[in-house]
Enzyme design. Structure first.
Site, PDB file in Angstrom:
ATOM      1  N   SER A  33       0.854  -1.194   0.000  1.00 37.85           N
ATOM      2  CA  SER A  33       0.000   0.000   0.000  1.00 37.85           C
ATOM      3  C   SER A  33       0.884   1.237   0.000  1.00 37.85           C
ATOM      4  CB  SER A  33      -0.881   0.014   1.262  1.00 37.85           C
ATOM      5  OG  SER A  33      -1.498   1.271   1.442  1.00 37.85           O
TER       6      SER A  33
ATOM      7  N   TYR B  89      -0.910  -0.338  10.511  1.00 40.58           N
ATOM      8  CA  TYR B  89      -1.136  -0.713   9.115  1.00 40.58           C
ATOM      9  C   TYR B  89       0.040  -0.290   8.239  1.00 40.58           C
ATOM     10  CZ  TYR B  89      -3.391  -0.948   4.515  1.00 40.58           C
ATOM     11  OH  TYR B  89      -3.691  -1.223   3.201  1.00 40.58           O
TER      12      TYR B  89
ATOM     13  N   SER C 262       3.046  -2.423   8.764  1.00 41.53           N
ATOM     14  CA  SER C 262       2.923  -3.757   8.155  1.00 41.53           C
ATOM     15  C   SER C 262       3.163  -3.680   6.648  1.00 41.53           C
ATOM     16  CB  SER C 262       1.541  -4.363   8.442  1.00 41.53           C
ATOM     17  OG  SER C 262       0.519  -3.756   7.667  1.00 41.53           O
ATOM     18  N   LYS C 263       2.648  -2.650   6.003  1.00 41.69           N
ATOM     19  CA  LYS C 263       2.818  -2.542   4.554  1.00 41.69           C
ATOM     20  C   LYS C 263       4.248  -2.152   4.183  1.00 41.69           C
ATOM     21  CE  LYS C 263      -1.298  -3.750   3.256  1.00 41.69           C
ATOM     22  NZ  LYS C 263      -1.512  -5.016   2.527  1.00 41.69           N
TER      23      LYS C 263
END
Length: 252
Positions: free
Chosen positions: A143, A156, A159-160
């Site tokens: 992302s 998030y 993690s990306k």
């Protein structure tokens, strides 16, 4: 011969029950691939199968991919039925937007288990000679949040970002096994998750998000078409890259 064709290739796709994963399944089937579709919801996986090109063969794995103990056995069973794996797309992912004070160790674990660990575990299995085709291509959906900062997305985004950096190391290691590894970083894509988010945040905030995408909000097939490229022989000299597909979001 069409170098973008996926004819005679078997592609395993996680998160295939909705959104980008479903679109990847449909577009890969149109290019001639046979599929192994992975997701937690069996009914939604069957809905995806109903949307595939009729000539495409498909198997389903309705499992929680964070429960990795029996994952190899389940994959091995499907490889026997479908043939060795030529491609893998890790679309499964979860996203939470919360202020940092509401982040918890459990939240970080939950997000990393799906977005990072499960994908790398499946890549480990599919890199074994007994499951892989002579040449393979792995694609991880990351992302733009892994590249640019966004409030409320610490877990998030982390993690990306881990996906992007992990892919580079996997590409270096697995090239000796004739496996190419790349990631794709989309911005906002028109999925049911986005629709629900727009409903929750209201019209003004939604329009502000849309304005941040110079080419507008993307569609799932925009990401799926990039996956087709990275899985096909057209990209045979591409590995270790992060392909940004974001309608201009990250250039601002």
């Amino acid at each position: 011969m069409d170098s973008f064709s996926l004819q005679n290739k078997v592609i395993l796709i996680t998160g295939a029950s909705s959104g980008i994963g479903r679109s990847c399944s449909v577009e890969c089937s149109k290019k001639g691939a046979n599929l192994i579709l992975v997701g937690r919801n069996y009914d939604e996986l069957m809905k995806t199968i109903s949307m595939l090109d009729p000539k495409s063969k498909a198997e389903v794995i309705a499992e929680d991919i964070t429960q990795t103990e029996n994952l190899e056995a389940v994959i091995a069973e499907k490889v026997l039925l479908s043939g060795k794996i030529s491609g893998f797309i890790h679309c499964a992912g979860i996203e939470k937007t919360l202020p940092l004070k509401k982040h918890s160790s459990a939240l970080y674990r939950d997000i990393f288990e799906v977005n990072v660990i499960a994908g790398f575990e499946i890549a480990k299995i599919l890199s074994l000679k007994k499951y892989k085709d002579e040449r393979s291509s792995f694609v991880f959906i990351s992302s733009v949040a892994g590249m640019v900062g966004e409030p409320g997305k610490a877990a998030y985004s982390a993690s990306k970002g881990a996906v992007i950096s992990g892919v580079r190391s996997l590409a270096m290691e697995l090239c000796r096994s004739n496996i190419r590894v790349n990631s794709i970083s989309p911005a906002m894509v028109n999925t049911p998750i986005l629709e629900k988010m727009f409903e929750n945040i209201g019209e003004e905030a939604s329009l502000e998000i849309i304005r941040k995408h110079p080419l507008g909000i993307g569609n799932p097939e925009d990401v799926a078409n990039a996956c087709v490229f990275l899985l096909s022989d057209a990209s045979k000299w591409v590995t270790g890259t992060n392909l940004v597909i974001d309608g201009g979001y990250s250039v601002q």
